[in-house]
Design a protein around this motif. Structure first.
Motif, PDB file in Angstrom:
ATOM      1  N   ARG A  91       8.369 -44.978   1.533  1.00  0.00           N
ATOM      2  CA  ARG A  91       7.804 -44.209   0.418  1.00  0.00           C
ATOM      3  C   ARG A  91       6.981 -43.009   0.885  1.00  0.00           C
ATOM      4  O   ARG A  91       6.635 -42.142   0.081  1.00  0.00           O
ATOM      5  CB  ARG A  91       6.957 -45.108  -0.478  1.00  0.00           C
ATOM      6  CG  ARG A  91       7.776 -46.271  -1.042  1.00  0.00           C
ATOM      7  CD  ARG A  91       7.085 -46.945  -2.203  1.00  0.00           C
ATOM      8  NE  ARG A  91       7.011 -46.046  -3.360  1.00  0.00           N
ATOM      9  CZ  ARG A  91       6.687 -46.430  -4.587  1.00  0.00           C
ATOM     10  NH1 ARG A  91       6.402 -47.710  -4.815  1.00  0.00           N
ATOM     11  NH2 ARG A  91       6.627 -45.577  -5.577  1.00  0.00           N
ATOM     12  N   ASN A  92       6.680 -42.956   2.188  1.00  0.00           N
ATOM     13  CA  ASN A  92       5.916 -41.808   2.716  1.00  0.00           C
ATOM     14  C   ASN A  92       6.782 -40.899   3.576  1.00  0.00           C
ATOM     15  O   ASN A  92       6.284 -40.216   4.468  1.00  0.00           O
ATOM     16  CB  ASN A  92       4.702 -42.293   3.510  1.00  0.00           C
ATOM     17  CG  ASN A  92       5.094 -43.125   4.724  1.00  0.00           C
ATOM     18  OD1 ASN A  92       6.227 -43.602   4.841  1.00  0.00           O
ATOM     19  ND2 ASN A  92       4.140 -43.316   5.634  1.00  0.00           N
ATOM     20  N   SER A  93       8.079 -40.844   3.307  1.00  0.00           N
ATOM     21  CA  SER A  93       8.977 -39.961   4.066  1.00  0.00           C
ATOM     22  C   SER A  93       8.699 -38.504   3.702  1.00  0.00           C
ATOM     23  O   SER A  93       8.637 -38.152   2.526  1.00  0.00           O
ATOM     24  CB  SER A  93      10.433 -40.298   3.758  1.00  0.00           C
ATOM     25  OG  SER A  93      10.704 -41.658   4.044  1.00  0.00           O
ATOM     26  N   GLU A  94       8.534 -37.668   4.723  1.00  0.00           N
ATOM     27  CA  GLU A  94       8.321 -36.241   4.435  1.00  0.00           C
ATOM     28  C   GLU A  94       9.423 -35.350   4.985  1.00  0.00           C
ATOM     29  O   GLU A  94       9.505 -34.175   4.644  1.00  0.00           O
ATOM     30  CB  GLU A  94       6.963 -35.777   4.963  1.00  0.00           C
ATOM     31  CG  GLU A  94       6.717 -35.931   6.439  1.00  0.00           C
ATOM     32  CD  GLU A  94       5.359 -35.345   6.823  1.00  0.00           C
ATOM     33  OE1 GLU A  94       4.976 -34.309   6.243  1.00  0.00           O
ATOM     34  OE2 GLU A  94       4.688 -35.920   7.697  1.00  0.00           O
ATOM     35  N   ARG A  95      10.300 -35.898   5.833  1.00  0.00           N
ATOM     36  CA  ARG A  95      11.480 -35.166   6.269  1.00  0.00           C
ATOM     37  C   ARG A  95      12.616 -36.173   6.425  1.00  0.00           C
ATOM     38  O   ARG A  95      12.420 -37.263   6.980  1.00  0.00           O
ATOM     39  CB  ARG A  95      11.235 -34.440   7.596  1.00  0.00           C
ATOM     40  CG  ARG A  95      12.411 -33.568   8.021  1.00  0.00           C
ATOM     41  CD  ARG A  95      12.223 -32.936   9.381  1.00  0.00           C
ATOM     42  NE  ARG A  95      13.404 -32.182   9.761  1.00  0.00           N
ATOM     43  CZ  ARG A  95      13.792 -31.961  11.014  1.00  0.00           C
ATOM     44  NH1 ARG A  95      13.060 -32.436  12.028  1.00  0.00           N
ATOM     45  NH2 ARG A  95      14.889 -31.279  11.291  1.00  0.00           N
ATOM     46  N   ALA A 118      -0.483 -41.046   4.765  1.00  0.00           N
ATOM     47  CA  ALA A 118      -0.251 -41.268   3.325  1.00  0.00           C
ATOM     48  C   ALA A 118       0.629 -42.497   3.138  1.00  0.00           C
ATOM     49  O   ALA A 118       1.618 -42.673   3.847  1.00  0.00           O
ATOM     50  CB  ALA A 118       0.412 -40.046   2.689  1.00  0.00           C
ATOM     51  N   GLY A 119       0.261 -43.345   2.186  1.00  0.00           N
ATOM     52  CA  GLY A 119       1.072 -44.512   1.889  1.00  0.00           C
ATOM     53  C   GLY A 119       2.315 -44.172   1.098  1.00  0.00           C
ATOM     54  O   GLY A 119       3.329 -44.871   1.173  1.00  0.00           O
ATOM     55  N   SER A 120       2.233 -43.090   0.345  1.00  0.00           N
ATOM     56  CA  SER A 120       3.395 -42.630  -0.417  1.00  0.00           C
ATOM     57  C   SER A 120       3.358 -41.118  -0.512  1.00  0.00           C
ATOM     58  O   SER A 120       2.290 -40.500  -0.497  1.00  0.00           O
ATOM     59  CB  SER A 120       3.427 -43.252  -1.813  1.00  0.00           C
ATOM     60  OG  SER A 120       2.307 -42.818  -2.572  1.00  0.00           O
ATOM     61  N   VAL A 121       4.548 -40.537  -0.577  1.00  0.00           N
ATOM     62  CA  VAL A 121       4.700 -39.086  -0.693  1.00  0.00           C
ATOM     63  C   VAL A 121       5.588 -38.817  -1.898  1.00  0.00           C
ATOM     64  O   VAL A 121       6.710 -39.326  -1.982  1.00  0.00           O
ATOM     65  CB  VAL A 121       5.331 -38.489   0.589  1.00  0.00           C
ATOM     66  CG1 VAL A 121       5.713 -37.033   0.362  1.00  0.00           C
ATOM     67  CG2 VAL A 121       4.377 -38.612   1.767  1.00  0.00           C
ATOM     68  N   THR A 122       5.075 -38.043  -2.821  1.00  0.00           N
ATOM     69  CA  THR A 122       5.843 -37.719  -4.021  1.00  0.00           C
ATOM     70  C   THR A 122       6.360 -36.290  -3.936  1.00  0.00           C
ATOM     71  O   THR A 122       5.935 -35.494  -3.087  1.00  0.00           O
ATOM     72  CB  THR A 122       4.992 -37.879  -5.285  1.00  0.00           C
ATOM     73  OG1 THR A 122       3.853 -36.999  -5.181  1.00  0.00           O
ATOM     74  CG2 THR A 122       4.510 -39.313  -5.436  1.00  0.00           C
ATOM     75  N   GLY A 123       7.267 -35.951  -4.819  1.00  0.00           N
ATOM     76  CA  GLY A 123       7.826 -34.607  -4.825  1.00  0.00           C
ATOM     77  C   GLY A 123       8.939 -34.498  -5.837  1.00  0.00           C
ATOM     78  O   GLY A 123       9.131 -35.388  -6.667  1.00  0.00           O
ATOM     79  N   ALA A 124       9.720 -33.420  -5.734  1.00  0.00           N
ATOM     80  CA  ALA A 124      10.789 -33.203  -6.697  1.00  0.00           C
ATOM     81  C   ALA A 124      11.791 -32.202  -6.146  1.00  0.00           C
ATOM     82  O   ALA A 124      11.459 -31.359  -5.298  1.00  0.00           O
ATOM     83  CB  ALA A 124      10.228 -32.691  -8.023  1.00  0.00           C
ATOM     84  N   LEU A 125      13.009 -32.319  -6.645  1.00  0.00           N
ATOM     85  CA  LEU A 125      14.038 -31.315  -6.392  1.00  0.00           C
ATOM     86  C   LEU A 125      13.812 -30.170  -7.369  1.00  0.00           C
ATOM     87  O   LEU A 125      13.717 -30.388  -8.576  1.00  0.00           O
ATOM     88  CB  LEU A 125      15.425 -31.937  -6.595  1.00  0.00           C
ATOM     89  CG  LEU A 125      16.637 -31.069  -6.280  1.00  0.00           C
ATOM     90  CD1 LEU A 125      16.772 -30.866  -4.785  1.00  0.00           C
ATOM     91  CD2 LEU A 125      17.907 -31.717  -6.841  1.00  0.00           C
ATOM     92  N   THR A 126      13.713 -28.943  -6.861  1.00  0.00           N
ATOM     93  CA  THR A 126      13.367 -27.816  -7.720  1.00  0.00           C
ATOM     94  C   THR A 126      14.518 -26.839  -7.954  1.00  0.00           C
ATOM     95  O   THR A 126      14.464 -26.041  -8.894  1.00  0.00           O
ATOM     96  CB  THR A 126      12.184 -27.034  -7.137  1.00  0.00           C
ATOM     97  OG1 THR A 126      12.514 -26.613  -5.806  1.00  0.00           O
ATOM     98  CG2 THR A 126      10.938 -27.916  -7.090  1.00  0.00           C
ATOM     99  N   ALA A 131      13.694 -35.663  -0.850  1.00  0.00           N
ATOM    100  CA  ALA A 131      12.738 -36.691  -0.437  1.00  0.00           C
ATOM    101  C   ALA A 131      11.928 -37.223  -1.616  1.00  0.00           C
ATOM    102  O   ALA A 131      11.678 -38.430  -1.721  1.00  0.00           O
ATOM    103  CB  ALA A 131      11.805 -36.140   0.641  1.00  0.00           C
ATOM    104  N   GLY A 132      11.480 -36.345  -2.519  1.00  0.00           N
ATOM    105  CA  GLY A 132      10.713 -36.807  -3.668  1.00  0.00           C
ATOM    106  C   GLY A 132      11.493 -37.788  -4.515  1.00  0.00           C
ATOM    107  O   GLY A 132      10.933 -38.758  -5.057  1.00  0.00           O
ATOM    108  N   GLN A 133      12.784 -37.577  -4.638  1.00  0.00           N
ATOM    109  CA  GLN A 133      13.650 -38.478  -5.399  1.00  0.00           C
ATOM    110  C   GLN A 133      13.892 -39.780  -4.644  1.00  0.00           C
ATOM    111  O   GLN A 133      13.886 -40.864  -5.234  1.00  0.00           O
ATOM    112  CB  GLN A 133      14.982 -37.766  -5.665  1.00  0.00           C
ATOM    113  CG  GLN A 133      16.027 -38.600  -6.385  1.00  0.00           C
ATOM    114  CD  GLN A 133      17.285 -37.783  -6.655  1.00  0.00           C
ATOM    115  OE1 GLN A 133      17.232 -36.555  -6.744  1.00  0.00           O
ATOM    116  NE2 GLN A 133      18.412 -38.452  -6.769  1.00  0.00           N
ATOM    117  N   LEU A 134      14.064 -39.692  -3.330  1.00  0.00           N
ATOM    118  CA  LEU A 134      14.391 -40.872  -2.528  1.00  0.00           C
ATOM    119  C   LEU A 134      13.186 -41.770  -2.262  1.00  0.00           C
ATOM    120  O   LEU A 134      13.354 -42.950  -1.946  1.00  0.00           O
ATOM    121  CB  LEU A 134      15.002 -40.431  -1.191  1.00  0.00           C
ATOM    122  CG  LEU A 134      16.373 -39.744  -1.271  1.00  0.00           C
ATOM    123  CD1 LEU A 134      16.737 -39.135   0.078  1.00  0.00           C
ATOM    124  CD2 LEU A 134      17.445 -40.741  -1.710  1.00  0.00           C
TER     125      LEU A 134
END
Length: 538
Positions: free
Chosen positions: A206-210, A340-348, A301-304
């Motif tokens: 849940r904390n994947s950034e790449r 970070a325990g979790s990383v959020t985001g989005a496809l833009t 990544a935000g979706q995954l």
């Protein structure tokens, strides 16, 4: 050409090296019953002068299609954060045997996809070497090992393939710092073939950034997809058919949405183009090293990162429905945010160009098929990390252009083709944006002809080229240039005993790799199975 090709089958990959091979005093007038061991002009893996530990992954023989299975245990004397990890494979085979496709997996992770050279009656040996440091996360734990080089041994095909595969770990000491590697290497769960695609599920931390996927895509198996670049539409009189012609594109999708595209490399195995005499000493580019196609999936990544499994599919555009012939094993490399325990985001953003694929068949005494195809894709997304918002934009454009000419009966058959794969990845965070761009060009110019006395001749030139540059705030901070070019010309009498083939052949490879403060330039040449040149210009 398919009828010719299938008379001399072929298979897949690694980096064969010749450490100081002896040069012939003078080449023979034709091939004999033995020849020089296979070599390529590519460089060995650079390693530091530090402590090293070697672990054997497999030491076995392949006589059939039974995989070797074993257990890997991490080395104890070199720590668990290494500067470099090198996979080495040593092989030997004698007698008569086709080229064979193989793989090596550790913990389910594909670490090598390789093919074998075809042997001389007296026997050959070869060496494969690959930098596998990126899989360090897998090597830190006990893992199952599986290896297979599918083979057939009988009264005719006598070659038993013997291999030993090892990992050598170079400790991080002094100036040799620990390599910056992915935190995890994942494979697809519940993976299976679904029609013309290969599908599975992926659950990322849940904390994947790449996130980067790599696909070891190979057209193989002796059927038409082994020679996909020669296929023609149904209306053309040729033995390898594909409704949409020769255009192929390897695609990755996430939950049904196109996430990445790439041009496959037109690998020719060591029995390819109906003429093993072309490849006995110098294989074509990548024939011993099937390098994976890479896809930066960070915009997704935000979706995954929601902790749920997501459907990942790998497909090859242009393959006729229901036709097999492609293998696409997939690894997923993940870098995590340690704070970070979790990383959020989005496809833009997600923009895909209209796929282009035009084929024009021209009948005549010499048939001709001209084909042009291409596609583009741009995806963008962001992740909110412990060090701020990071946005990633990936733009990729692939294209192919070819002219295929052949005569009735395919006694003369040739192809001139060029593939390009352009990619740009821009990462923007708190500091200046960093953009890495790559321009890849693959080329093939070859022809088979059959003359009087059933004498077959193959002439071939292949190119594997790439240029990359990394810019920060518009200024170059890194660059590289690769140019690997193979040329060959070989002929032999078909359908006669070995001693009456009167085979002759010359081949040449020049491998150049340039970068900041680095230069590698090596040329090899052969004649009738003997090495006649081994020169370096850097």
């Amino acid at each position: 050409m398919r009828r010719l090709f299938l008379a001399v089958c072929a298979a897949a990959a690694g980096l064969a090296l010749g450490a100081g091979p002896a040069l012939a005093a003078g080449p023979p007038t034709e091939f004999g019953t033995d020849w020089h061991d296979p070599v390529t002009a590519g460089p060995p893996v650079a390693t530091p002068d530090t402590r090293s530990c070697t672990v054997t992954l497999a030491d076995t023989e392949f006589r059939d299609y039974t995989p070797y299975k074993g257990t890997y245990l991490p080395p104890k004397a070199c720590g668990d954060r290494w500067n470099k990890v090198v996979l080495r494979l040593d092989g030997a085979v004698a007698g008569r045997q086709y080229d064979r496709l193989g793989y090596l997996q550790v913990g389910g992770v594909e670490v090598l996809r390789t093919s074998t050279p075809e042997p001389s009656p007296e026997g050959i040996s070869w060496h494969v070497e690959k930098d596998v440091t990126r899989y360090s996360a897998t090597f830190r734990e006990r893992q199952p090992v599986e290896m297979l080089i599918g083979n057939l041994v009988n009264e005719t095909y006598t070659g038993v393939i013997k291999v030993k595969a090892t990992l050598t770990f170079y400790a991080a000491e002094g100036r040799a710092r620990p390599a910056q590697t992915p935190d995890k290497v994942l494979t697809l769960d519940s993976a299976h073939n679904a029609g013309t695609s290969y599908e599975g599920t992926l659950t990322t931390p849940r904390n994947s950034e790449r996130i980067v996927a790599e696909v070891y895509a190979t057209g193989s198996g002796g059927g038409c997809e082994e020679f996909w670049y020669l296929t023609v539409p149904d209306a053309a009189p040729y033995s390898c058919k594909a409704k949409d012609g020769p255009y192929r594109e390897v695609q990755v999708s996430v939950d049904g949405k196109l996430a990445g595209i790439a041009a496959p490399f037109p690998t020719v195995w060591t029995g390819g183009w109906s003429n093993p005499f072309l490849w006995y000493v110098i294989p074509g580019p990548r024939a011993f090293d099937v390098r994976p196609l890479e896809y930066d999936l960070t915009p997704f990544a935000g979706q995954l990162n929601d902790g749920k499994p997501h459907r990942i599919a790998i497909s090859v555009t242009g393959v006729p429905e229901g036709q097999s012939g492609w293998s696409t094993p997939t690894n997923v490399l993940v870098w995590q945010d340690a704070k970070a325990g979790s990383v959020t985001g989005a496809l833009t953003a997600h923009t895909t160009g209209a796929p282009a694929n035009t084929v024009a068949y021209e009948p005549g005494t010499e048939h001709a098929l001209k084909a042009d195809g291409g596609h583009s894709l741009t995806v963008a997304g962001y992740v909110d990390t412990s060090h701020g918002r990071v946005a990633t934009t990936v733009t990729r454009k692939v294209a192919a252009a070819s002219t295929h000419r052949w005569t009735d009966g395919e006694s003369k058959d040739g192809l001139r083709a060029r593939w390009t794969d352009d990619e740009s990845v821009t990462v923007a965070g708190r500091g200046p944006a960093v953009t890495t761009s790559a321009h890849r060009v693959y080329s093939m110019d070859g022809e088979i002809s059959i003359g009087s006395g059933d004498r077959l001749r193959t002439v071939m030139t292949m190119g594997d080229r790439s240029d990359s540059v990394t810019l920060r705030a518009g200024k170059s901070i890194d660059w590289s240039r690769l140019d690997d070019t193979y040329t060959g010309d070989a002929a032999y009498n078909q359908n006669v005993p070995r001693e009456k083939r009167h085979a002759v052949g010359v081949s040449r490879e020049r491998y150049r790799l340039l970068g900041p403060g680095a230069c590698y330039d090596r040329t090899l040449a052969t004649a009738q199975g003997e090495l006649t040149e081994d020169s370096r210009s850097c």
